[in-house]
Design an enzyme around this catalytic site. Structure first.
Site, PDB file in Angstrom:
ATOM      1  N   ILE A  47      15.146  20.566  31.217  1.00 10.83           N
ATOM      2  CA  ILE A  47      15.581  20.635  29.813  1.00 10.83           C
ATOM      3  C   ILE A  47      14.365  20.813  28.898  1.00 10.83           C
ATOM      4  CG2 ILE A  47      16.779  19.442  27.928  1.00 10.83           C
ATOM      5  CD1 ILE A  47      18.493  18.083  30.145  1.00 10.83           C
ATOM      6  N   CYS A  48      13.291  20.108  29.197  1.00 10.31           N
ATOM      7  CA  CYS A  48      12.073  20.241  28.389  1.00 10.31           C
ATOM      8  C   CYS A  48      11.516  21.662  28.496  1.00 10.31           C
ATOM      9  CB  CYS A  48      11.030  19.220  28.823  1.00 10.31           C
ATOM     10  SG  CYS A  48      11.539  17.511  28.512  1.00 10.31           S
ATOM     11  N   SER A  49      11.582  22.251  29.682  1.00 10.62           N
ATOM     12  CA  SER A  49      11.121  23.631  29.861  1.00 10.62           C
ATOM     13  C   SER A  49      11.956  24.577  29.010  1.00 10.62           C
ATOM     14  CB  SER A  49      11.204  24.040  31.336  1.00 10.62           C
ATOM     15  OG  SER A  49      10.300  23.283  32.102  1.00 10.62           O
TER      16      SER A  49
END
Length: 155
Positions: A47-49
């Site tokens: 999700i951070c990517s």
């Protein structure tokens, strides 16, 4: 439970962090531009990517809106550098809030002591250094980039 975040209209705390290349990013050096601080818990997670890639993909749109987007997490600079290369980031600065650990996340009242990382949050600071947008997202939810672009387009 204590309310997280800072008040809309309040002055953003000034800070200085190193980006993935070890270059200093000092908030007060960007007066006259809007800044999007996009906090994400940890590098190397899906999700951070996606969150950082959405900033990179819309980077020129942000510039058209007089806005500098930056990612922020507690990961150290070498990890940020490897991650930025892995994601093929060309424009986006991703800042390391590693040491003192989570200091900037704490300044914005979004550090999760129990987890050792920040909330997932988008904070927009206007040209005068005031907070005009502050939203904390569920940790497993990808922030809607269109919500941010729309907000900036109407400012």
């Amino acid at each position: 439970m204590q309310k997280r975040g800072l008040e809309i209209g309040s002055q953003a705390p000034d800070f200085s962090l190193k980006d993935q290349n070890g270059d200093e990013f000092k908030l007060s050096n960007y007066k006259g531009k809007k800044i999007l601080l996009s906090f994400h818990p940890l590098a190397w997670t899906s999700i951070c990517s996606k969150q950082m890639l959405s900033l990179e993909e819309n980077y020129n749109k942000f510039l058209e809106l007089n806005t500098i987007p930056v990612g922020v997490s507690v990961d150290p600079v070498p990890s940020k550098k490897a991650w930025a290369e892995n994601l093929q980031l060309k424009n986006l600065k991703i800042l390391s809030d590693f040491w003192p650990h989570g200091k900037v996340a704490k300044l914005f009242n979004i550090f999760r002591e129990e987890d050792g990382f920040s909330e997932r949050a988008n904070i927009i600071i206007d040209e005068e250094g005031k907070i005009v947008f502050f939203k904390i997202y569920p940790i497993r939810e990808l922030p809607d980039i269109n919500e941010i672009i729309e907000f900036l387009s109407n400012k």
